[in-house]
Design a protein around this motif. Structure first.
Motif, PDB file in Angstrom:
ATOM      1  N   LEU B 126       0.861  -1.180   0.000  1.00  0.00           N
ATOM      2  CA  LEU B 126       0.000   0.000   0.000  1.00  0.00           C
ATOM      3  C   LEU B 126       0.902   1.235   0.000  1.00  0.00           C
ATOM      4  N   VAL B 127       0.530   2.202  -0.800  1.00  0.00           N
ATOM      5  CA  VAL B 127       1.324   3.430  -0.816  1.00  0.00           C
ATOM      6  C   VAL B 127       0.391   4.631  -0.829  1.00  0.00           C
ATOM      7  N   ASP B 128       0.762   5.603  -0.031  1.00  0.00           N
ATOM      8  CA  ASP B 128       0.119   6.903   0.057  1.00  0.00           C
ATOM      9  C   ASP B 128      -0.018   7.484  -1.363  1.00  0.00           C
ATOM     10  N   ALA B 129      -1.264   7.623  -1.829  1.00  0.00           N
ATOM     11  CA  ALA B 129      -1.485   8.040  -3.222  1.00  0.00           C
ATOM     12  C   ALA B 129      -1.036   9.472  -3.493  1.00  0.00           C
ATOM     13  N   LEU B 170       3.560   2.125   2.812  1.00  0.00           N
ATOM     14  CA  LEU B 170       4.509   3.251   2.841  1.00  0.00           C
ATOM     15  C   LEU B 170       3.703   4.548   2.909  1.00  0.00           C
ATOM     16  N   VAL B 171       3.891   5.289   3.981  1.00  0.00           N
ATOM     17  CA  VAL B 171       3.068   6.482   4.209  1.00  0.00           C
ATOM     18  C   VAL B 171       3.952   7.648   4.637  1.00  0.00           C
ATOM     19  N   ASN B 172       3.590   8.847   4.183  1.00  0.00           N
ATOM     20  CA  ASN B 172       4.241  10.064   4.656  1.00  0.00           C
ATOM     21  C   ASN B 172       3.562  10.525   5.932  1.00  0.00           C
ATOM     22  N   HIS B 173       4.362  10.870   6.922  1.00  0.00           N
ATOM     23  CA  HIS B 173       3.765  11.349   8.159  1.00  0.00           C
ATOM     24  C   HIS B 173       3.067  12.689   7.918  1.00  0.00           C
ATOM     25  N   VAL B 174       3.708  13.572   7.190  1.00  0.00           N
ATOM     26  CA  VAL B 174       3.088  14.846   6.794  1.00  0.00           C
ATOM     27  C   VAL B 174       3.184  14.956   5.278  1.00  0.00           C
ATOM     28  N   ASP B 175       2.074  15.243   4.629  1.00  0.00           N
ATOM     29  CA  ASP B 175       2.040  15.403   3.176  1.00  0.00           C
ATOM     30  C   ASP B 175       2.870  16.620   2.764  1.00  0.00           C
ATOM     31  N   GLY B 196       0.949  -6.972   8.220  1.00  0.00           N
ATOM     32  CA  GLY B 196       1.947  -6.275   7.400  1.00  0.00           C
ATOM     33  C   GLY B 196       2.798  -5.345   8.247  1.00  0.00           C
ATOM     34  N   LEU B 197       3.647  -4.592   7.581  1.00  0.00           N
ATOM     35  CA  LEU B 197       4.519  -3.644   8.284  1.00  0.00           C
ATOM     36  C   LEU B 197       4.349  -2.250   7.692  1.00  0.00           C
ATOM     37  N   ALA B 198       4.299  -1.260   8.568  1.00  0.00           N
ATOM     38  CA  ALA B 198       4.186   0.119   8.122  1.00  0.00           C
ATOM     39  C   ALA B 198       5.566   0.764   8.049  1.00  0.00           C
ATOM     40  N   VAL B 199       5.811   1.458   6.932  1.00  0.00           N
ATOM     41  CA  VAL B 199       7.051   2.216   6.739  1.00  0.00           C
ATOM     42  C   VAL B 199       6.660   3.688   6.671  1.00  0.00           C
ATOM     43  N   LEU B 220       9.227   0.371  10.574  1.00  0.00           N
ATOM     44  CA  LEU B 220      10.380   0.961   9.882  1.00  0.00           C
ATOM     45  C   LEU B 220      10.052   2.407   9.543  1.00  0.00           C
ATOM     46  N   ALA B 221      11.086   3.225   9.448  1.00  0.00           N
ATOM     47  CA  ALA B 221      10.873   4.621   9.072  1.00  0.00           C
ATOM     48  C   ALA B 221      12.128   5.150   8.393  1.00  0.00           C
TER      49      ALA B 221
END
Lengths: 401, 401
Positions: B126-129, B170-175, B196-199, B220-221
């Motif tokens: 999954l990725v932050d669109a 994979l997600v951005n903490h702040v856009d 799953g695991l969040a990055v 992970l980050a």
């Protein structure tokens, strides 16, 4: 006249006749005999001023504006073009950035993909069996991630081994331990004739001898810049992708810096043309611009003259070692034949680690490579013949105990 | 008293009461209102002296000895431990080096492998669109090389979408564009609950607000260090691998710096324990030690106080924009709710590129993000309230034309 006096006289004469001798003034050096430029090149004298300007004015005063106004954004390809003539490449094929290891990954994965890879029956990556370890580790990861198998071989055996299953061959131009210079033209041609691509690691040759990337039809190459190119500790590495391969080069690290329109902020990836396709993320500007300044020491210097002096230095060192070190205490593992020698001399020796520590204490700096090698690198831009004689003499004193 | 005078009075009072106000002295600043610290942080005043020492003495005089004597070799993990408290991590989990893009590759491939990956039926990433593009491009490459498929989603939809096929998110903490702060605890927990695991990409949050990596069980980050951490242009990024995952973390870039015995020069790869497993090649020391020095500006500073001031700055900016800019000419795309706001304000505006150029000419520096966003970043360590009022006032003058 004693043998030692005769060697010192010879050294003085060689230094006097050395057309590159004046280049030493372009570096910060002292009374130490520094024979470790093949690990970390000495500081070019103009670098501190340039770095102070990058930090104080470009970052401190112009801040974000420097990405355009100070040319930060285009530094990776601009500095690549500055390295290009030193390795025999036309402009537009080298980009600077990331570490050597990361560039090995880009190059080996890129080579497998360019070859057609396992889908085309090419599922083997040949790798120099005596390679600097990181190349082997990264090649193993590249093999795993592309469905290939790694096949370690002596470089001399690669031409015979290359065949229809060969996707890529990763070879060091000069062996980091022995100083052996491998046959770049022959191996490149054999791998190409088999339908694969050769990837050369130039860490121990660039800046010390002519490489001839374009002339010999090399496909891809990588190298570091902190050895004979004097870029500073951990300065960024570079990637060469021959122009004919650039259009199909498919990087496993397609970061935003390699996008056709990096500030378009598009969701879909579209690679830029040319060497920039090898870029990944934001370049580390301080290290990169220190390197750019360091490369100015090459102004007016021919790589052929550097090679001639390099061979004269290593020849003279071997001669001085033979004279100063009692027979049997050290043995050179560096080829005697010029065509097979890089710019270093590696001597096998008992208790090599302790011997190197003592040499360093006495002002002769080389390095130790496990398990039993004393490694001496000769940077023709700043090492002189009197230093070479002194290094061999001190080595003789140390190994005599 | 006019509205402008009232706002200026308020600003003066806020500056006077600002417990972080004195920190501005730790930076090199001038009369420019610098609201682009979320792109390139300002120069900390002690960095030029430290860099001069690294270049002149550590490289120039000690040369190769500095790898041990000046602590170069251990810099990546030492500086990681310095960043750790700023992002809520215990020591031993962060290593500095490479670019953000390269660390995204390590983290996403590592996460897929830790999840079991396609062999365990987990074949979706999954990725932050609305992600910063490089994260999406690199995630796509990671997906391709691990046999996964990329699934772009709004971060808010990830908890509902995470399931048995989810390998990683994979997600951005702040856009980067809107300044929206995403729900790190909730998304992390949902992805973990699904197996799953969040990055997390912390580029736009680290140094601006509490992250709480350990407290929220992040896997992970990654993050850059040249924005709110003020490390300098292209300073190295970092990788966080939670301690519980380190033993099984399987890097796709297993360079020699991550070997259990890096100077053993062994042909076989054996990864070191701990955060160092995220290292790859030789670290770029100039950029890295500039960053280390830059982090000293955090001495005695609490991230909670920074967050409080950040929200006060962005609140006050929005208030001043409402007062100074005629209604309808700009529209904030940054959430009004504190819990959803990072440390920037993004304003949609016609001809945003030209407006930003004019703002810069008039001494207010933010940046333009395609297609129509004016982006203003507020670094609480050095931005004051009077500057905020001035920025909004100049913006009003510019958009009025």
């Amino acid at each position: 006249m004693s043998e030692t006096e005769a060697l010192r006289d010879r050294a003085a004469g060689l230094d006097k006749a050395d057309e590159l001798g004046a280049l030493r003034e372009r570096f910060v050096l002292d009374e130490v005999v520094y024979l470790d430029g093949n690990s970390l090149g000495a500081l070019p004298a103009s670098v501190p001023g340039r770095v102070a300007d990058v930090v104080g004015r470009e970052w401190g005063r112009l801040r974000i504006r420097s990405w355009t106004e100070s040319g930060w954004w285009t530094a990776p390809e601009r500095i690549g073009d500055r390295i290009a003539p030193l390795v025999g490449a036309a402009a537009g094929q080298i980009v600077v950035g990331d570490s050597t290891s990361v560039n090995v990954f880009k190059a080996v994965v890129g080579a497998v993909r360019l070859s057609g890879g396992p889908q085309a029956g090419r599922d083997e990556i040949l790798v120099d069996a005596s390679t600097f370890p990181t190349d082997g580790y990264i090649a193993e990861s590249a093999a795993r991630m592309t469905g290939c198998t790694l096949r370690p071989l002596a470089p001399a055996d690669m031409p015979g081994a290359a065949g229809p299953r060969t996707a890529a061959a990763l070879v060091n131009h000069v062996d980091y331990r022995t100083g052996r210079l491998h046959d770049l033209p022959g191996i490149t041609a054999a791998v190409r004739d088999a339908g694969g691509l050769a990837v050369w690691d130039l860490c121990h040759s660039a800046g010390a001898l002519p490489v001839g990337l374009d002339a010999h039809g090399v496909d891809l190459a990588v190298g570091c810049t902190y050895k004979y190119l004097n870029g500073g500790p951990g300065s960024p590495a570079y990637l060469y992708v021959a122009e004919r391969h650039q259009g199909a080069f498919d990087s496993p690290l397609p970061g935003w810096n390699s996008h056709a329109e990096p500030f378009g902020m598009r969701a879909g990836y579209a690679p830029v043309d040319g060497a920039r396709r090898g870029r990944v993320g934001t370049p580390d500007i301080l290290s990169m611009l220190a390197l750019e300044e360091a490369l100015t020491v090459w102004d007016g210097v021919s790589v052929e003259a550097v090679r001639a002096k390099s061979l004269a230095l290593t020849d003279f060192f071997l001669e001085c070692v033979a004279a100063h070190v009692p027979a049997g205490l050290v043995a050179s593992v560096t080829p005697a034949v010029h065509a097979e020698r890089g710019s270093q001399v590696a001597l096998r020796c008992d208790r090599a680690d302790e011997v190197m520590d003592e040499l360093i204490t006495r002002g002769v700096v080389g390095d130790f490579r496990a398990p039993d090698v004393l490694r001496f690198g000769f940077t023709p831009l700043y090492v002189g013949f009197a230093e070479v004689e002194r290094a061999a003499r001190v080595l003789g004193e140390v190994v005599r105990g």
